[in-house]
Write a protein that holds these residues in place. Structure first.
Motif, PDB file in Angstrom:
ATOM      1  N   THR A 289      24.482  48.812  26.447  1.00 14.76           N
ATOM      2  CA  THR A 289      25.786  49.420  26.701  1.00 14.76           C
ATOM      3  C   THR A 289      25.864  49.926  28.137  1.00 14.76           C
ATOM      4  N   GLY A 290      24.809  50.566  28.602  1.00 12.16           N
ATOM      5  CA  GLY A 290      24.772  51.037  29.994  1.00 12.16           C
ATOM      6  C   GLY A 290      24.821  49.885  30.981  1.00 12.16           C
ATOM      7  N   ALA A 291      24.096  48.809  30.688  1.00 13.50           N
ATOM      8  CA  ALA A 291      24.084  47.644  31.575  1.00 13.50           C
ATOM      9  C   ALA A 291      25.466  46.991  31.621  1.00 13.50           C
ATOM     10  N   LEU A 292      26.133  46.927  30.484  1.00 18.27           N
ATOM     11  CA  LEU A 292      27.476  46.341  30.458  1.00 18.27           C
ATOM     12  C   LEU A 292      28.476  47.204  31.227  1.00 18.27           C
ATOM     13  N   LYS A 293      28.305  48.529  31.145  1.00 16.84           N
ATOM     14  CA  LYS A 293      29.169  49.412  31.934  1.00 16.84           C
ATOM     15  C   LYS A 293      29.002  49.114  33.416  1.00 16.84           C
ATOM     16  N   SER A 294      27.761  48.922  33.836  1.00 12.30           N
ATOM     17  CA  SER A 294      27.496  48.596  35.241  1.00 12.30           C
ATOM     18  C   SER A 294      28.114  47.249  35.609  1.00 12.30           C
ATOM     19  N   LEU A 295      28.000  46.283  34.713  1.00 13.16           N
ATOM     20  CA  LEU A 295      28.558  44.959  34.961  1.00 13.16           C
ATOM     21  C   LEU A 295      30.079  45.043  35.128  1.00 13.16           C
ATOM     22  N   PHE A 296      30.731  45.791  34.264  1.00  4.81           N
ATOM     23  CA  PHE A 296      32.184  45.910  34.368  1.00  4.81           C
ATOM     24  C   PHE A 296      32.593  46.758  35.572  1.00  4.81           C
ATOM     25  N   ALA A 297      31.748  47.681  35.970  1.00  2.00           N
ATOM     26  CA  ALA A 297      32.035  48.437  37.194  1.00  2.00           C
ATOM     27  C   ALA A 297      31.986  47.513  38.405  1.00  2.00           C
ATOM     28  N   VAL A 298      31.033  46.583  38.411  1.00  2.00           N
ATOM     29  CA  VAL A 298      30.965  45.583  39.485  1.00  2.00           C
ATOM     30  C   VAL A 298      32.217  44.718  39.452  1.00  2.00           C
ATOM     31  N   ALA A 299      32.607  44.301  38.268  1.00  2.00           N
ATOM     32  CA  ALA A 299      33.783  43.436  38.127  1.00  2.00           C
ATOM     33  C   ALA A 299      35.044  44.115  38.655  1.00  2.00           C
ATOM     34  N   GLU A 300      35.119  45.416  38.515  1.00  2.00           N
ATOM     35  CA  GLU A 300      36.292  46.153  39.010  1.00  2.00           C
ATOM     36  C   GLU A 300      36.469  45.999  40.511  1.00  2.00           C
ATOM     37  N   ALA A 301      35.392  45.733  41.227  1.00  2.00           N
ATOM     38  CA  ALA A 301      35.457  45.623  42.689  1.00  2.00           C
ATOM     39  C   ALA A 301      36.004  44.270  43.139  1.00  2.00           C
ATOM     40  N   TYR A 302      36.246  43.359  42.216  1.00  2.00           N
ATOM     41  CA  TYR A 302      36.698  42.014  42.574  1.00  2.00           C
ATOM     42  C   TYR A 302      38.057  41.724  41.919  1.00  2.00           C
ATOM     43  N   PRO A 303      39.149  41.923  42.675  1.00  2.00           N
ATOM     44  CA  PRO A 303      40.486  41.740  42.103  1.00  2.00           C
ATOM     45  C   PRO A 303      40.713  40.325  41.552  1.00  2.00           C
ATOM     46  N   GLU A 304      40.141  39.299  42.217  1.00  2.00           N
ATOM     47  CA  GLU A 304      40.321  37.935  41.725  1.00  2.00           C
ATOM     48  C   GLU A 304      39.671  37.770  40.354  1.00  2.00           C
ATOM     49  N   LEU A 305      38.532  38.420  40.170  1.00  2.00           N
ATOM     50  CA  LEU A 305      37.826  38.340  38.895  1.00  2.00           C
ATOM     51  C   LEU A 305      38.621  39.050  37.805  1.00  2.00           C
ATOM     52  N   LYS A 306      39.150  40.218  38.125  1.00  2.00           N
ATOM     53  CA  LYS A 306      39.908  40.975  37.136  1.00  2.00           C
ATOM     54  C   LYS A 306      41.139  40.193  36.670  1.00  2.00           C
ATOM     55  N   ALA A 307      41.640  39.280  37.495  1.00  2.00           N
ATOM     56  CA  ALA A 307      42.819  38.487  37.144  1.00  2.00           C
ATOM     57  C   ALA A 307      42.434  37.150  36.497  1.00  2.00           C
ATOM     58  N   ASN A 308      41.167  36.804  36.481  1.00  2.00           N
ATOM     59  CA  ASN A 308      40.710  35.535  35.924  1.00  2.00           C
ATOM     60  C   ASN A 308      40.917  35.507  34.408  1.00  2.00           C
ATOM     61  N   LYS A 309      41.598  34.476  33.927  1.00  2.00           N
ATOM     62  CA  LYS A 309      41.937  34.381  32.505  1.00  2.00           C
ATOM     63  C   LYS A 309      40.695  34.368  31.621  1.00  2.00           C
ATOM     64  N   ASN A 310      39.686  33.597  31.984  1.00  2.00           N
ATOM     65  CA  ASN A 310      38.449  33.530  31.186  1.00  2.00           C
ATOM     66  C   ASN A 310      37.780  34.893  31.101  1.00  2.00           C
ATOM     67  N   PHE A 311      37.720  35.577  32.230  1.00  2.00           N
ATOM     68  CA  PHE A 311      37.095  36.894  32.254  1.00  2.00           C
ATOM     69  C   PHE A 311      37.876  37.868  31.377  1.00  2.00           C
ATOM     70  N   LEU A 312      39.186  37.837  31.493  1.00  2.00           N
ATOM     71  CA  LEU A 312      40.010  38.745  30.690  1.00  2.00           C
ATOM     72  C   LEU A 312      39.847  38.484  29.196  1.00  2.00           C
TER      73      LEU A 312
END
Length: 184
Positions: free
Chosen positions: A96-119
């Motif tokens: 759970t902690g590792a996933l929080k870190s992963l999603f925190a990293v993802a927040e730094a990438y606007p293109e990723l946050k908009a990616n349909k597969n990722f969403l």
């Protein structure tokens, strides 16, 4: 004399009926604990199956975040190797902690946050986390009822006589609610 014999026989029947009832209640409780644990296990496996897809999607955008990916991979491996309730709880907290870190990293990438597969993957994981949370709560409620049977009089006598063991609760470790720190 006949009345005394009838009363003794009735008392024996009542005691035997109570022993059978408490024994069956304990078996029922133990089986409910096993079933509720398997529901947690199913949801944890579902989450484990989703994680590689999420990691690969994030890697495409943030490949330089190697330590985060390694942490998620290690936590996922620990989850796969955990056997007891305590080990699974510890591995789950680490994941759970590792996933929080992963999603925190993802927040730094606007293109990723908009990616349909990722969403879609993020939505599936969020749904799975909700199911895991519910399954944990149900498991702990079931363990509470079963442990009460094992401890309360008179069923505790039957529990000791037939070696019914109390079950462990699924407990979160201290510090698992902390917000992850992400440095770029």
């Amino acid at each position: 004399m006949d009345w005394l014999l009838i009363i003794v026989i009735l008392l024996i029947i009542i005691v035997l009926a109570l022993v059978v009832k408490f024994y069956n209640d304990l078996v029922n409780g133990r089986n409910k604990v096993k079933n509720s644990w398997s529901q947690i296990d199913v949801q944890l496996q579902r989450r484990n199956d989703l994680i590689p897809n999420i990691v690969e999607t994030v890697k495409g955008y943030a490949g330089h975040e190697k330590s985060t990916f390694e942490e998620v991979t290690k936590a996922r491996a620990n989850m796969a190797n955990a056997t007891s309730v305590k080990e699974v709880a510890e591995a789950d907290n680490m994941l759970t902690g590792a996933l929080k870190s992963l999603f925190a990293v993802a927040e730094a990438y606007p293109e990723l946050k908009a990616n349909k597969n990722f969403l879609e993957l993020q939505e599936e994981l969020s749904d799975t986390e909700d199911k895991i949370s519910y399954a944990r709560q149900f498991y702990n409620d079931t363990v509470l009822k079963y442990n009460n049977l094992c401890e309360q009089f008179p069923s505790n006598i039957i529990a000791k006589l037939f070696h019914f063991e109390e079950s462990e609760f699924f407990e979160a470790q201290e510090g698992t609610r902390a917000t992850p720190k992400v440095k770029f």
